[in-house]
Design a protein around this motif. Sequence first.
Motif, PDB file in Angstrom:
ATOM      1  N   CYS A   1      -6.162  -3.499  -6.140  1.00 37.56           N
ATOM      2  CA  CYS A   1      -5.948  -3.141  -4.894  1.00 37.56           C
ATOM      3  C   CYS A   1      -5.064  -4.222  -4.153  1.00 37.56           C
ATOM      4  O   CYS A   1      -4.461  -4.005  -3.245  1.00 37.56           O
ATOM      5  CB  CYS A   1      -6.931  -2.511  -4.025  1.00 37.56           C
ATOM      6  N   ARG A   2      -5.212  -5.379  -4.665  1.00 38.76           N
ATOM      7  CA  ARG A   2      -4.745  -6.547  -3.926  1.00 38.76           C
ATOM      8  C   ARG A   2      -3.450  -7.233  -4.984  1.00 38.76           C
ATOM      9  O   ARG A   2      -3.749  -7.024  -6.237  1.00 38.76           O
ATOM     10  CB  ARG A   2      -5.499  -7.590  -3.490  1.00 38.76           C
TER      11      ARG A   2
ATOM     12  N   GLY B   1       0.804  -1.178   0.121  1.00 31.48           N
ATOM     13  CA  GLY B   1       0.233  -0.016   0.040  1.00 31.48           C
ATOM     14  C   GLY B   1       0.804   1.324   0.082  1.00 31.48           C
ATOM     15  O   GLY B   1       2.116   1.149   0.152  1.00 31.48           O
TER      16      GLY B   1
ATOM     17  N   PRO C   1      -3.974   3.825   1.239  1.00 27.60           N
ATOM     18  CA  PRO C   1      -3.776   2.534   1.837  1.00 27.60           C
ATOM     19  C   PRO C   1      -5.160   1.627   1.605  1.00 27.60           C
ATOM     20  O   PRO C   1      -6.157   2.269   1.801  1.00 27.60           O
ATOM     21  CB  PRO C   1      -3.599   2.764   3.339  1.00 27.60           C
ATOM     22  N   GLY C   2      -5.017   0.675   1.184  1.00 29.59           N
ATOM     23  CA  GLY C   2      -6.251  -0.124   0.616  1.00 29.59           C
ATOM     24  C   GLY C   2      -6.660   0.242  -0.782  1.00 29.59           C
ATOM     25  O   GLY C   2      -7.754  -0.576  -1.079  1.00 29.59           O
TER      26      GLY C   2
END
Lengths: 445, 309, 227
Positions: free
Chosen positions: A203-204, A167, A172-173
Amino acid sequence: MKDMDDQIPRTLPIQSATFTNPINAEIRRAAATGIYDIRGGGAKRKVPHFDDLLFLGASVSRYPLEGYRERCDTSVTLGTRFAKKPIELDIPITIAGMSFGALSGPAKEALGRGASAAGTSTTTGDGGMTPEERGHSSKLVYQYLPSRYGMNPNDLRKADAIEIVVGQGAKPGGGGMLLGQKISDRVAEMRTLPKGIDQRSACRHPDWTGPDDLEIKILELREITDWQVPIYVKVGATRPYYDTALAVKAGADVVVMDGMQGGTAATQDVFIEHVGLPTLSCIRPAVQALQDLGVHREVQLVISGGIRTGADVAKALALGADAVAIGTAALVALGDNDPKWEAEYQKLGTTTGAYDDWHEGQDPAGITTQDPDLAARLNPVEAGRRLRNYLKVMTLEAQTIARACGHNHLHNLEPEDLCALTMEAAAMARVPLAGTSWYPGKEGF
Amino acid sequence: MCGIVGLFLKDQSLAPQLGNMLTDMLITMTDRGPDSAGIAVYGEESGGKTKVTLQSPNPKDDFASLAEELGQHLGAVVSQTDNDTHTVLDVPAGQFEAARAALAEIRPSVRIMSRGEMLEIYKEVGLPKDVAARFDISSLSGTHGIGHTRMATESAVTTMGAHPFNTGPDQCLVHNGSLSNHNSLRRKLRREGVVIQTENDTEVGAAYLTWKMMNGASLGEALESSLEDLDGFFTFVVGTKDGFGVVRDPIACKPAVMAETDQYVAFGSEYRALVNLPGIEDARVWEPEPATVYFWSHNDSPTTTEKAA
Amino acid sequence: MQTYDLEANGLRGLNATLQSQSTETNQTSWEVVNPKGSHAIAVGLDAPIEVTVKGSTGYYCAGMNQQATVKVEGSVGPGVAENMMSGQVIVDGDASQYAGATGHGGLLVIKGNASSRCGISMKGIDIVVHGNIGHMSAFMAQAGNLVVCGDAGDALGDSLYEARLFVRGSVKSLGADCVEKEMRPEHLEILKDLLDRAGADASPEEFKRYGSARQLYNFDVDNAAAY
């Protein structure tokens, strides 16, 4: 009656503190376009920061070191835990990840030149490693991002360290769809994307989720790179204690913690301003996690997000960080937001110091652009020299403070060298309010 | 964030080796969870009695003449089998709540790990191999069991934070993932009178299932509704008196591998955990689908609370 | 044929040995025994060697492969051939999630089924699955070909870029911006070549082609629900 009216005092128009002009303008913009505002740069709102801390110089109870004469070291080694070849830096100030794509080729070259001349590292970004960047950076950290744009084992092995980006402080996230960031020809080719489209990003990571999987990912990267280079894990600051502990458990050599003032990458303004922790507040919990696991100084902590001066560097180190990273400050040193381009900023509807639409590729300073004419405005040799000078000045400033506190190495700065000007800063940094021995949350009072 | 293992025996001739096989599976999952480990084993039925597994930070003092004192309180014969920091008490059926109340009085520092006719749970902080060794898990015999290795995310690394969580008589649960609405759900369940002892997200998942079943849902129905009400990432393996079940969240990015032969059904977070099982080379190996409830039972005609869905 | 016992000699030795094979090596054939579901087997190879893994593997088998042919006589865990650049990876059994994730080139053949997120973010790799694939496969797939001889799970090709998807069986559901497209002669040719190379007994005419509708390439508020 008419005469009477003239004599009645009038109520002055009062601007709402809730519906301010900037807020109303944003409502109108959203209503007109149907899209949230996207910009670069970190949080612009005022948050408790290093400015709210002061150092306690030596007087009688402690003895200062002679400035410029008595030794005050600045070196730092990152990646001592598992890597065969840790990164040895002359100064504890590194250049944070900024992509080719976000930045022009000459700007990346300038970062490499400046950082190398100052004895520190640069970092790639989302979009792969360019030959220019590798060539001009004596120490280059290769980011391993969810997109994996341009990722390949040959570049991975050319890197001096690998930074797994979980992140960023600005988001963040986050990931999602970075609409409005248009992809140029060369960038499209490096990223295997159609040109001219909006940038979308995940995001991941595509092939792992969570610390138990991350441990296996780190194993794989170490096996591919023969356990030679350090592996960093970078997180946006939100739950610094847990995230640091889990990065350590997953096998990281270095933890990079990015506060909410950090970020040159484009993302939603609402994300930048409303998600994440101020940089000041994430250091102590992260250090606490390292201490609880018995690896403080064995696993190094790099702090980023709004670092501007040698005082900021010294304060971050005093709170327990091993090094810092700069992004926005480095761009400013190269020439970003320089008043000499004011007329052009005006044409873009902004002004010097406020220009943050770095993703739109129209940067008058020629730094955050892929336009060849604009990019040609930046002389990488001169800009590199400016960055080197700035890094040197920050180092000298940090040394000045460390010597004044009686330290022969920046790493010997400690929280007890600090006091806080505000209750907020005292609570977040866990250092006493100036003139007292108390900070909010401290037991025994 | 963790490693999960589970083993359900179809062929009861393997029962004496259950503990041994689960121990091997558990130790293989050490990398996924070095903080703590735990195992739930469904062993011999205790002849109409309720087995209560207790843990104490100070077993020497707490367990001394415990059965005797508890027996006096209950007016019944209670037996006791100590195992390191844990002890298993056999209390008369129907007297569990009375025993819980008595224990709170006579041994306030002991914690109840599990209760049921067959279920025993052993869990402690430490590496899986050390935890397995201190309780001699490999010597345990049983019909099925589940185990867990923990890499703690946001709650404390303690015995009580270790899995499996006992959720009701002969029920237990282990979890890999991270729930994102456990705080709100914990508050709601506590208001409903459900006892939740830790700040651990998994315990909320377990308590949620118990609460659903207390209100008449079958285990299968409770697992189905967990897909609606639990937010975040999870792979659950649950144990009941007669069987065990598996469910993954709809996103299903935490790993899960299952294997089935004529002799057993096995679960592992990774295939690695299964490699030493007998006949694994020829087993049917697959990954459970997202948002799908799986259940195996020893009972040919399962009751509504045992049935999957 | 060189045989390497992974259980006896460890992962580090295996990868170091295989990675040190140069393109001019004469030790072109390797066999890895006792893989026992271990992770990161035969990763980072960069030589035209052939490695046969005798059994099932864990995560990231043949990760970032270049030039080498890696055969797995068993099933593979998550992320097989992740970020492969070139060469071939052939799996006799099933593949767990993320098979061929972010791969830039080469051919990945899975003779059994692949789980969820097969070909996620693929960037030029060719993947042929003889069986079925799970949900969210080819999510954000950028380039390359994904061929599925069986069925596809939910949300196939969500947020797809320019990768081509060919499915013979049913598709449980298409993801946002993924649509069925016309199968033209050039596609049949590509498909035939891939099926041949993957040893798949299927006729190109039985497949349907799916690709990006390209509606999400530039933002339009009327498509906001798809984001």
